[in-house]
Design an enzyme around this catalytic site. Structure first.
Site, PDB file in Angstrom:
ATOM      1  N   HIS A 307      37.511  42.402  34.391  1.00  0.00           N
ATOM      2  CA  HIS A 307      37.381  43.509  33.443  1.00  0.00           C
ATOM      3  C   HIS A 307      35.822  43.779  33.423  1.00  0.00           C
ATOM      4  O   HIS A 307      35.077  43.306  33.636  1.00  0.00           O
ATOM      5  CB  HIS A 307      37.638  42.818  32.130  1.00  0.00           C
ATOM      6  CG  HIS A 307      37.492  43.756  30.714  1.00  0.00           C
ATOM      7  ND1 HIS A 307      36.582  44.464  30.258  1.00  0.00           N
ATOM      8  CD2 HIS A 307      38.639  44.653  30.271  1.00  0.00           C
ATOM      9  CE1 HIS A 307      37.049  45.374  29.293  1.00  0.00           C
ATOM     10  NE2 HIS A 307      38.225  45.499  29.395  1.00  0.00           N
ATOM     11  N   ASP A 364      45.998  42.949  29.897  1.00  0.00           N
ATOM     12  CA  ASP A 364      47.417  43.737  30.228  1.00  0.00           C
ATOM     13  C   ASP A 364      48.200  42.593  31.065  1.00  0.00           C
ATOM     14  O   ASP A 364      49.254  42.823  31.320  1.00  0.00           O
ATOM     15  CB  ASP A 364      47.106  44.557  31.434  1.00  0.00           C
ATOM     16  CG  ASP A 364      46.562  45.924  30.612  1.00  0.00           C
ATOM     17  OD1 ASP A 364      47.232  46.143  29.417  1.00  0.00           O
ATOM     18  OD2 ASP A 364      45.675  46.653  30.974  1.00  0.00           O
TER      19      ASP A 364
HETATM   20  N1  ACO Z   1      41.544  41.187  42.135  1.00  0.00           N
HETATM   21  C1  ACO Z   1      40.742  40.851  42.904  1.00  0.00           C
HETATM   22  N2  ACO Z   1      39.445  41.235  43.021  1.00  0.00           N
HETATM   23  C2  ACO Z   1      38.924  41.616  42.163  1.00  0.00           C
HETATM   24  C3  ACO Z   1      39.584  42.007  40.991  1.00  0.00           C
HETATM   25  C4  ACO Z   1      41.092  41.936  40.923  1.00  0.00           C
HETATM   26  N3  ACO Z   1      41.688  42.193  39.862  1.00  0.00           N
HETATM   27  N4  ACO Z   1      38.726  42.742  40.031  1.00  0.00           N
HETATM   28  C5  ACO Z   1      37.455  42.740  40.712  1.00  0.00           C
HETATM   29  N5  ACO Z   1      37.637  41.976  41.819  1.00  0.00           N
HETATM   30  C6  ACO Z   1      36.506  41.900  42.668  1.00  0.00           C
HETATM   31  C7  ACO Z   1      35.830  43.289  43.402  1.00  0.00           C
HETATM   32  O1  ACO Z   1      36.737  43.457  44.580  1.00  0.00           O
HETATM   33  C8  ACO Z   1      34.573  42.968  43.543  1.00  0.00           C
HETATM   34  O2  ACO Z   1      34.300  42.188  44.577  1.00  0.00           O
HETATM   35  P1  ACO Z   1      32.885  42.270  45.418  1.00  0.00           P
HETATM   36  O3  ACO Z   1      31.841  41.868  44.522  1.00  0.00           O
HETATM   37  O4  ACO Z   1      33.095  41.028  46.627  1.00  0.00           O
HETATM   38  O5  ACO Z   1      32.943  43.546  45.931  1.00  0.00           O
HETATM   39  C9  ACO Z   1      34.071  42.226  42.189  1.00  0.00           C
HETATM   40  O6  ACO Z   1      35.325  41.530  41.979  1.00  0.00           O
HETATM   41  C10 ACO Z   1      33.758  43.079  41.222  1.00  0.00           C
HETATM   42  O7  ACO Z   1      34.872  44.027  40.752  1.00  0.00           O
HETATM   43  P2  ACO Z   1      34.525  45.628  40.427  1.00  0.00           P
HETATM   44  O8  ACO Z   1      35.329  46.365  40.947  1.00  0.00           O
HETATM   45  O9  ACO Z   1      33.089  46.127  40.943  1.00  0.00           O
HETATM   46  O10 ACO Z   1      34.506  45.170  38.980  1.00  0.00           O
HETATM   47  P3  ACO Z   1      34.742  46.580  37.907  1.00  0.00           P
HETATM   48  O11 ACO Z   1      33.940  46.203  36.653  1.00  0.00           O
HETATM   49  O12 ACO Z   1      34.240  48.101  38.496  1.00  0.00           O
HETATM   50  O13 ACO Z   1      36.280  46.874  37.738  1.00  0.00           O
HETATM   51  C11 ACO Z   1      38.470  46.433  36.841  1.00  0.00           C
HETATM   52  C12 ACO Z   1      36.768  46.326  36.621  1.00  0.00           C
HETATM   53  C13 ACO Z   1      38.664  48.078  37.263  1.00  0.00           C
HETATM   54  C14 ACO Z   1      39.211  45.906  35.459  1.00  0.00           C
HETATM   55  C15 ACO Z   1      38.772  45.532  38.067  1.00  0.00           C
HETATM   56  O14 ACO Z   1      38.489  44.139  37.682  1.00  0.00           O
HETATM   57  C16 ACO Z   1      40.217  46.069  38.456  1.00  0.00           C
HETATM   58  O15 ACO Z   1      40.705  46.463  39.259  1.00  0.00           O
HETATM   59  N6  ACO Z   1      41.166  45.011  37.786  1.00  0.00           N
HETATM   60  C17 ACO Z   1      42.662  44.956  37.955  1.00  0.00           C
HETATM   61  C18 ACO Z   1      43.152  46.170  37.331  1.00  0.00           C
HETATM   62  C19 ACO Z   1      43.497  45.770  35.715  1.00  0.00           C
HETATM   63  O16 ACO Z   1      43.730  44.723  35.675  1.00  0.00           O
HETATM   64  N7  ACO Z   1      42.861  46.738  34.901  1.00  0.00           N
HETATM   65  C20 ACO Z   1      43.215  46.527  33.547  1.00  0.00           C
HETATM   66  C21 ACO Z   1      41.637  46.264  32.811  1.00  0.00           C
HETATM   67  S1  ACO Z   1      41.733  46.236  31.169  1.00  0.00           S
HETATM   68  C22 ACO Z   1      42.304  47.656  30.461  1.00  0.00           C
HETATM   69  O17 ACO Z   1      41.685  48.573  30.998  1.00  0.00           O
HETATM   70  C23 ACO Z   1      42.968  47.704  29.486  1.00  0.00           C
END
Ligand code: ACO
Length: 428
Positions: A307, A364
């Site tokens: 998140h 979710d």
């Molecule tokens: N699976 C694997 N790795 C992940 C995930 C994941 N779900 N989420 C983040 N990471 C990793 C990234 O690859 C990154 O790694 P790095 O530092 O080695 O490059 C690190 O964790 C940080 O991730 P970011 O993408 O920079 O985090 P951001 O805050 O931009 O993204 C997000 C948040 C979009 C929710 C992300 O965690 C994601 O894509 N999750 C899966 C989709 C999801 O469940 N979305 C619903 C969110 S809740 C809502 O909107 C109601």
């Protein structure tokens, strides 16, 4: 503690006020930055940028706190119902008994949609994604109620549009569902409360009135409350941004629905179930899929994990996980993907990759399992999220208008070509 921040550029120090929110969070007010220094800030994804001052929802991502208008989400989920929470978000306080009766009665009188809107439904292909239909139908409401187009009309007119949207969304959502099944549409019934009426239109039949299970009503209320607002996320910011051009409520919320659709936002609930199904069909080896999520050369992400703001736990996910166990138990459903979800969660929470990046299940991760147990098809999940988020979007739009916020217009750092001379096509 200082209430002034200093920024030093080319040896010159500039001072900017520090603003403190009511929950103690700090921000530097840089509204005069460009005027004073000629500089702007760069913050991709607005990770450090406050776009507004808001009195609607507070969340502390480190401590896992979420409150609507000061009330903890745990209390609202346990003791309140969705309509009461909608009132709280939109008008600022919990309603008195008289206020909620009036609110409910105003909504009940507006639940029908114009019969001509059904022609739009007829025009969509049978496999059209419900979110595409939802966004278009909500925007189309502005064509049936032209008086809503002036976003700056009287507070009474604004309220009338708000009531219309709250009243008509469950009807639109259930019509989309029935259309997907090819079943006849079921009209609203005034005797039901907001959530029961929605369930009646969704699961009811023309031939007989189905009994509405109080367990299902409670589960729906809980899910809708948990989704009702989440401060300046992607879709709420979209609603405010679109609304800031004085665009009407229907069109602004329609834009919010589009923003919600993406799998990185509300579309994650559909993506989670699809992921769990894939893992199940692949033999249920959760370790293999955890490794895929960790592999930077593999595009797979663990949907429902991570998140932007919560870096400890998502309080909504805690409530939903418990609700998920309760509801499946009460309905006597044994869903094999629930076991896979729990195994994935357990493995991820002890894996250094997820621990170091503070990746936890979000709202979710378990919600789709509940929606499925209640009988909803996967492609309706994000629509249900939208139904829950509606009061939040309305509250955000209303606050932005009432506070007369300026049109949203970020700057950029231009990194393209500078001067180029035009060359005729034959000479390129
Ligand atoms: N699976 C694997 N790795 C992940 C995930 C994941 N779900 N989420 C983040 N990471 C990793 C990234 O690859 C990154 O790694 P790095 O530092 O080695 O490059 C690190 O964790 C940080 O991730 P970011 O993408 O920079 O985090 P951001 O805050 O931009 O993204 C997000 C948040 C979009 C929710 C992300 O965690 C994601 O894509 N999750 C899966 C989709 C999801 O469940 N979305 C619903 C969110 S809740 C809502 O909107 C109601």
């Amino acid at each position: 503690m200082s209430d002034i921040a200093e920024i030093k550029i080319d040896g010159k120090v500039y001072e900017f006020p520090i603003i403190t929110g009511t929950e103690g969070e700090k921000s530097i007010d840089i509204s005069k930055l460009r005027e004073l220094t000629g500089h702007i800030t760069l913050d991709l994804g607005y990770k450090n940028t406050g776009s507004t001052k808001s009195a609607i929802t507070f969340l502390d991502g480190e401590k896992g706190i979420l409150k609507y208008r000061g009330y903890p989400i745990e209390q609202l989920a346990e003791k309140s119902n969705f309509l009461e929470v909608a009132y709280l978000l939109i008008y600022g306080d919990l309603p008195t008994e008289e206020q909620i009766v009036t609110f409910q009665s105003k909504i009940t009188k507006q639940t029908l949609i114009h019969e001509d809107m059904k022609k739009f439904l007829d025009g969509y292909p049978s496999r059209a994604h419900p979110m595409a239909q939802l966004a278009s139908l909500v925007c189309s409401l502005s064509s049936f109620y032209p008086e809503s187009i002036n976003a700056n009309s009287s507070p009474e007119a604004m309220d009338h549009t708000i009531i219309k949207l709250l009243a008509k969304l469950p009807t639109i959502v259930s019509f989309i569902y029935k259309k997907g099944l090819g079943h006849p549409l079921i009209y609203p019934k005034n005797k039901f409360d907001y959530v029961s009426n929605y369930l009646h239109m969704t699961f009811g039949q023309r031939t007989e009135e189905v009994e509405i299970d109080p367990v299902v009503v409670k589960a729906m209320n809980t899910l809708l409350i948990l989704h009702a607002d989440h401060e300046q996320n992607c879709s709420a910011s979209t609603v405010r941004m679109v609304g800031s051009s004085d665009c009407n409520l229907f069109a602004s919320v329609s834009a919010g629905i589009d923003a919600l659709w993406g799998p990185l936002h509300g579309g994650a609930n559909q993506a989670v179930i699809e992921m769990l199904e894939t893992i199940k069909e692949d033999g249920g080896d959760t370790e293999k899929w955890i490794n895929k999520a960790k592999d930077k050369n593999d595009p797979f992400r663990m949907m429902g994990f991570g998140h932007r703001v919560y870096k400890n736990f998502d309080p909504r996910a805690k409530i939903i996980k418990k609700a998920c166990d309760d509801i499946l138990d009460k309905l006597g459903i044994n869903d094999p993907v629930l076991e896979i979800a729990k195994k994935l969660e357990e493995a991820a929470l002890s894996d250094p990759y997820f621990v170091e990046r503070k990746l936890y299940p979000n709202v979710d991760f378990y919600s789709g399992i509940i929606y499925r147990a209640l009988g909803f098809p996967t492609d309706m999940f994000t629509v249900l999220f939208a139904l829950g988020r509606l009061p939040g979007w309305i509250a955000q739009w209303k606050e932005m208008h009432t506070n007369k916020e300026p049109i949203g217009r970020p700057r950029q750092v231009y990194v393209g070509h500078t001067n180029r001379e035009f060359v005729e096509i034959e000479q390129r």
